[in-house]
Design an enzyme around this catalytic site. Sequence first.
Site, PDB file in Angstrom:
ATOM      1  N   LYS A 118     -13.180  19.195  61.573  1.00 52.26           N
ATOM      2  CA  LYS A 118     -12.641  20.138  60.585  1.00 52.26           C
ATOM      3  C   LYS A 118     -12.714  19.604  59.173  1.00 52.26           C
ATOM      4  CE  LYS A 118      -9.483  23.211  62.956  1.00 52.26           C
ATOM      5  NZ  LYS A 118      -8.125  23.761  62.937  1.00 52.26           N
ATOM      6  N   LYS A 201     -19.176  25.767  70.713  1.00 51.70           N
ATOM      7  CA  LYS A 201     -18.136  26.608  71.310  1.00 51.70           C
ATOM      8  C   LYS A 201     -17.924  27.873  70.470  1.00 51.70           C
ATOM      9  CE  LYS A 201     -14.078  24.744  69.120  1.00 51.70           C
ATOM     10  NZ  LYS A 201     -12.783  24.202  69.048  1.00 51.70           N
ATOM     11  N   LYS A 204     -13.505  30.798  65.793  1.00 43.82           N
ATOM     12  CA  LYS A 204     -13.143  31.786  64.769  1.00 43.82           C
ATOM     13  C   LYS A 204     -13.775  31.450  63.430  1.00 43.82           C
ATOM     14  CE  LYS A 204      -8.770  30.107  65.328  1.00 43.82           C
ATOM     15  NZ  LYS A 204      -7.410  30.440  65.631  1.00 43.82           N
TER      16      LYS A 204
HETATM   17  P1  TYM Z   1      -6.517  27.386  68.686  1.00 41.08           P
HETATM   18  O1  TYM Z   1      -5.664  28.309  67.903  1.00 41.08           O
HETATM   19  O2  TYM Z   1      -7.758  26.859  68.048  1.00 41.08           O
HETATM   20  O3  TYM Z   1      -6.933  28.060  70.049  1.00 41.08           O
HETATM   21  C1  TYM Z   1      -5.974  28.668  70.897  1.00 41.08           C
HETATM   22  C2  TYM Z   1      -6.334  28.468  72.344  1.00 41.08           C
HETATM   23  O4  TYM Z   1      -7.633  28.997  72.619  1.00 41.08           O
HETATM   24  C3  TYM Z   1      -8.439  27.986  73.232  1.00 41.08           C
HETATM   25  N1  TYM Z   1      -9.839  28.163  72.795  1.00 41.08           N
HETATM   26  C4  TYM Z   1     -10.861  28.282  73.640  1.00 41.08           C
HETATM   27  N2  TYM Z   1     -10.914  28.293  74.995  1.00 41.08           N
HETATM   28  C5  TYM Z   1     -12.125  28.454  75.563  1.00 41.08           C
HETATM   29  N3  TYM Z   1     -13.286  28.580  74.848  1.00 41.08           N
HETATM   30  C6  TYM Z   1     -13.268  28.577  73.488  1.00 41.08           C
HETATM   31  N4  TYM Z   1     -14.406  28.738  72.800  1.00 41.08           N
HETATM   32  C7  TYM Z   1     -12.024  28.424  72.827  1.00 41.08           C
HETATM   33  N5  TYM Z   1     -11.644  28.358  71.535  1.00 41.08           N
HETATM   34  C8  TYM Z   1     -10.302  28.208  71.525  1.00 41.08           C
HETATM   35  C9  TYM Z   1      -7.862  26.671  72.736  1.00 41.08           C
HETATM   36  O5  TYM Z   1      -8.211  25.610  73.590  1.00 41.08           O
HETATM   37  C10 TYM Z   1      -6.379  26.974  72.745  1.00 41.08           C
HETATM   38  O6  TYM Z   1      -5.838  26.821  74.043  1.00 41.08           O
HETATM   39  N6  TYM Z   1      -4.043  23.073  68.374  1.00 41.08           N
HETATM   40  C11 TYM Z   1      -4.078  24.355  69.054  1.00 41.08           C
HETATM   41  C12 TYM Z   1      -2.809  25.158  68.894  1.00 41.08           C
HETATM   42  C13 TYM Z   1      -1.552  24.457  69.296  1.00 41.08           C
HETATM   43  C14 TYM Z   1      -1.109  24.173  70.604  1.00 41.08           C
HETATM   44  C15 TYM Z   1       0.153  23.548  70.468  1.00 41.08           C
HETATM   45  C16 TYM Z   1      -1.658  24.398  71.877  1.00 41.08           C
HETATM   46  C17 TYM Z   1      -0.590  23.992  68.434  1.00 41.08           C
HETATM   47  N7  TYM Z   1       0.428  23.465  69.145  1.00 41.08           N
HETATM   48  C18 TYM Z   1       0.894  23.127  71.566  1.00 41.08           C
HETATM   49  C19 TYM Z   1      -0.897  23.968  72.985  1.00 41.08           C
HETATM   50  C20 TYM Z   1       0.340  23.349  72.834  1.00 41.08           C
HETATM   51  C21 TYM Z   1      -5.211  25.162  68.472  1.00 41.08           C
HETATM   52  O7  TYM Z   1      -5.627  24.975  67.362  1.00 41.08           O
HETATM   53  O8  TYM Z   1      -5.641  26.176  69.253  1.00 41.08           O
END
Ligand code: TYM
Length: 342
Positions: A118, A201, A204
């Site tokens: 990032k 992957k 967004k």
């Molecule tokens: P974030 O907001 O980027 O994504 C949310 C969830 O979607 C999953 N994800 C995917 N799964 C499969 N294929 C993909 N291409 C894909 N892109 C995103 C992510 O793995 C995630 O489960 N750091 C985290 C948010 C967070 C969090 C937490 C998660 C903050 N605190 C505590 C679990 C527990 C994040 O940025 O996810």
Amino acid sequence: MTEAGFTPRVFSGIQPSGNLHLGNYLGALKRFADAQNQGIQSIYCMVDLHAVTVWQDPAELRHSTRELAAGFIASGLDPAKSILFNQSQVAEHSQLAWVFNCVARMGWMQRMTQFKDKAGKNAQNASLGLFAYPALMAADILAYHATHVPVGEDQKQHLELTRDIAAKFNNDFGVDFFPITEPVIEGTGTRVMSLRDGSKKMSKSDPSDMSRINLTDDADTIARKIRKAKTDPEPLPSEVKGLEERPEARNLVNIYAALADMSVDQVMAEAGGKAFSEFKPMLADLAVEKLAPISGEMSRLMQDVSEIDRILGNGADRARAIAAPILRQTYEIMGMVGPREV
Ligand code: TYM
């Protein structure tokens, strides 16, 4: 109870930073309802404090937070059963994150690949919050003594760090206070790839909207994106083994399997040997069948934002009731003077 004596509790979070997509749905949202429906206490958070580690337009953040809440509900999460709230309403997340900033080591944080990705080449210009991001994530989870965290594969390293932080805190203070959380990364939807490049992957932040299916896309857009998805010229192989070295084909088969709740073997039994000109329309029909009701429900819910705000406020009250005593005990363990647990 887990082996270590903790009551099973699920926590997960998603950033409200726009473009909720098929990867978020298959890797996270769709699987969240499973835990809820098994009767495990489940807590789901719109992590707005994580989103602002990179600049967010205030009006868009507000909109995305509500839209994400609508996405949770439309994906089957029942606010009466699960706790749904946005992170900034529960101050305990930030307070525990500070404690974990003092537990985590610089070297641990420097190894985080997501920060490197990032921040890119200009790491000196990244926010301090982006660097400390995983400590806040550990606080999200451990403020509830969560034992299980369903996520997509890209979050695995952050969850390993969460375990390291819990173990170091327990060890530093000679307690068995924080659980060593289990990541739950299961099924064919935990790594959905870009529709334009099977080695990246679905994300967004990809500049090409054709690379992802957004949960707000209408039926025609979904079908068009799948029709235009990159593939190779060969038909699908007849066996799973034949998908090796064919990342785009593998991705479309995985998406089909995850949407249909089938194994990859079952998909191959149905679709093996078919040309993409035949398989893509099958996939498009399935995707529209599964996703159109979700986007329809999201827009319906978005017509009443005050109801969404009420749900998030109520969820925050219930979340705080769990997190506040855990934070107080954390402070107590560390020797901070304050009111004692009664
Ligand atoms: P974030 O907001 O980027 O994504 C949310 C969830 O979607 C999953 N994800 C995917 N799964 C499969 N294929 C993909 N291409 C894909 N892109 C995103 C992510 O793995 C995630 O489960 N750091 C985290 C948010 C967070 C969090 C937490 C998660 C903050 N605190 C505590 C679990 C527990 C994040 O940025 O996810």
